[in-house]
Design a protein around this motif. Structure first.
Motif, PDB file in Angstrom:
ATOM      1  N   UNK A  54      11.370 -42.829   2.849  1.00  0.00           N
ATOM      2  CA  UNK A  54      12.501 -42.828   3.783  1.00  0.00           C
ATOM      3  C   UNK A  54      13.441 -44.020   3.674  1.00  0.00           C
ATOM      4  N   UNK A  55      13.399 -44.745   2.559  1.00  0.00           N
ATOM      5  CA  UNK A  55      14.233 -45.956   2.442  1.00  0.00           C
ATOM      6  C   UNK A  55      15.725 -45.631   2.564  1.00  0.00           C
TER       7      UNK A  55
ATOM      8  N   UNK B  95       8.583 -32.810  -0.277  1.00  0.00           N
ATOM      9  CA  UNK B  95       7.532 -31.778  -0.301  1.00  0.00           C
ATOM     10  C   UNK B  95       6.142 -32.362  -0.490  1.00  0.00           C
ATOM     11  N   UNK B  96       6.039 -33.685  -0.556  1.00  0.00           N
ATOM     12  CA  UNK B  96       4.715 -34.318  -0.661  1.00  0.00           C
ATOM     13  C   UNK B  96       4.311 -34.808   0.726  1.00  0.00           C
ATOM     14  N   UNK B  97       3.278 -34.159   1.284  1.00  0.00           N
ATOM     15  CA  UNK B  97       2.883 -34.466   2.667  1.00  0.00           C
ATOM     16  C   UNK B  97       2.550 -35.946   2.839  1.00  0.00           C
ATOM     17  N   UNK B  98       1.859 -36.526   1.847  1.00  0.00           N
ATOM     18  CA  UNK B  98       1.438 -37.935   1.974  1.00  0.00           C
ATOM     19  C   UNK B  98       2.657 -38.851   2.063  1.00  0.00           C
ATOM     20  N   UNK B  99       3.695 -38.515   1.300  1.00  0.00           N
ATOM     21  CA  UNK B  99       4.910 -39.345   1.314  1.00  0.00           C
ATOM     22  C   UNK B  99       5.629 -39.168   2.658  1.00  0.00           C
ATOM     23  N   UNK B 100       5.798 -37.906   3.071  1.00  0.00           N
ATOM     24  CA  UNK B 100       6.548 -37.664   4.305  1.00  0.00           C
ATOM     25  C   UNK B 100       5.822 -38.254   5.518  1.00  0.00           C
ATOM     26  N   UNK B 101       4.486 -38.153   5.540  1.00  0.00           N
ATOM     27  CA  UNK B 101       3.728 -38.725   6.671  1.00  0.00           C
ATOM     28  C   UNK B 101       4.039 -40.209   6.803  1.00  0.00           C
ATOM     29  N   UNK B 102       4.064 -40.889   5.659  1.00  0.00           N
ATOM     30  CA  UNK B 102       4.334 -42.329   5.701  1.00  0.00           C
ATOM     31  C   UNK B 102       5.787 -42.599   6.112  1.00  0.00           C
ATOM     32  N   UNK B 103       6.694 -41.738   5.637  1.00  0.00           N
ATOM     33  CA  UNK B 103       8.103 -41.887   6.033  1.00  0.00           C
ATOM     34  C   UNK B 103       8.238 -41.738   7.552  1.00  0.00           C
ATOM     35  N   UNK B 104       7.579 -40.736   8.096  1.00  0.00           N
ATOM     36  CA  UNK B 104       7.687 -40.479   9.542  1.00  0.00           C
ATOM     37  C   UNK B 104       7.155 -41.683  10.322  1.00  0.00           C
TER      38      UNK B 104
ATOM     39  N   UNK C 283       7.257 -44.763   9.288  1.00  0.00           N
ATOM     40  CA  UNK C 283       8.300 -45.802   9.169  1.00  0.00           C
ATOM     41  C   UNK C 283       9.427 -45.520  10.167  1.00  0.00           C
ATOM     42  N   UNK C 284       9.873 -44.244  10.215  1.00  0.00           N
ATOM     43  CA  UNK C 284      11.003 -43.899  11.088  1.00  0.00           C
ATOM     44  C   UNK C 284      10.681 -44.246  12.547  1.00  0.00           C
ATOM     45  N   UNK C 285       9.409 -44.029  12.935  1.00  0.00           N
ATOM     46  CA  UNK C 285       9.057 -44.240  14.344  1.00  0.00           C
ATOM     47  C   UNK C 285       9.183 -45.710  14.732  1.00  0.00           C
ATOM     48  N   UNK C 286       9.203 -46.597  13.758  1.00  0.00           N
ATOM     49  CA  UNK C 286       9.292 -48.037  14.059  1.00  0.00           C
ATOM     50  C   UNK C 286      10.728 -48.532  14.109  1.00  0.00           C
TER      51      UNK C 286
END
Ligand code: GEK
Length: 249
Positions: free
Chosen positions: A76-77, A98-107, A109-112
């Protein structure tokens, strides 16, 4: 990244440090997600600059009521950079991977970070509707699609863009001839070595990406953007075999 001290710690990329009997094709799984920030900043020359400039370009082009897409957002940079740049503007950020592991980490980050309206999708970018877009970012993502699927996606992006919108397309590219390609790769590997990667890490990672990341020449990229309908295509960044274009409808 990291954007602030609240962010998750950045783990060092050692995925290809030890000799591997068999090199599997590269996938964006949990192991990659854990080290991705370190991996991309030590592997892509100018990555931090490009992320910063994506924010600047978003600031210039994000029109009220429009949507800003980050296609293949990884952690999510680019979304964060655009979000910070547009502040309170009435726009919607759309981050897709489409990579769940990447999107989970992005989400996470976004929450912070305080962001305007945000939608996140774990989806293939080929299936995501593009509508009313002022900014579309394909930051080192198109290169992972099968070559024949690139034009249809670019056509859909073009069709979903506002008249004054921009597509920011960043890619690793292939030299126009063998000699140029060899020299660009040599410089890129020197960049990686200077960032602490060993020859073994460089060659094992290269093998893992062989059939996954398919670079094309600059002239192929420009011709395809025009065929997709983009009237103006400008190259705004290049370092070795990494470029970024701004394409306008
Ligand atoms: C950044 N843009 O940090 N659909 C959705 N996502 C995809 C697809 C697809 N078909 N194919 C690949 N991806 C980011 C960096 S990394 C570039 C982009 C790199 C995703 C994939 O899961 C990964 O997260 C991202 O595209 C590519 O600005 O690692 O060289």
């Amino acid at each position: 990244m990291p954007q602030s001290e609240q962010d998750e710690p950045v783990c060092k990329d050692r995925l290809y440090a030890d000799p591997q009997e068999r090199i599997d094709s590269f996938v964006f799984d949990e192991r990659v997600a854990a080290v991705f920030s370190d991996m991309i900043s030590r592997s892509v020359p100018g990555y931090a600059t490009i992320i910063g400039m994506i924010g600047l370009l978003a600031e210039q082009h994000a029109t009220p009521g429009s949507r800003l897409y980050d296609l293949g957002c990884s952690l999510g940079a680019a979304t964060l950079s655009m979000g910070r740049a547009i502040g309170e503007r009435d726009c919607c950020l759309v981050a897709v991977d489409n990579a769940q592991a990447m999107l989970d980490k992005a989400v996470r980050q976004f929450s912070r970070h305080p962001l305007p309206k945000l939608e996140t999708y774990c989806a293939d970018i080929r299936d995501v509707a593009i509508q009313d877009a002022s900014v579309v970012v394909l930051n080192f993502t198109l290169q992972f699609l099968p070559v024949e699927e690139r034009l249809p996606l670019l056509k859909r992006i073009h069709a979903g863009m506002r008249e004054d919108g921009v597509l920011i397309l960043s890619e690793k590219f292939a030299g126009a001839d063998e000699e140029e390609d060899r020299e660009l790769i040599r410089l890129h590997h020197a960049f990686k070595r200077a960032n602490g990667y060993s020859d073994l890490e460089i060659s094992q990672k290269r093998a893992a990406l062989e059939e996954v990341l398919l670079p094309e020449t600059l002239s192929v990229h420009k011709a395809r953007l025009r065929e997709a309908g983009f009237g103006r295509v400008d190259l705004w960044f290049q370092c070795f075999n990494f470029v970024s274009f701004i394409a306008r409808p």
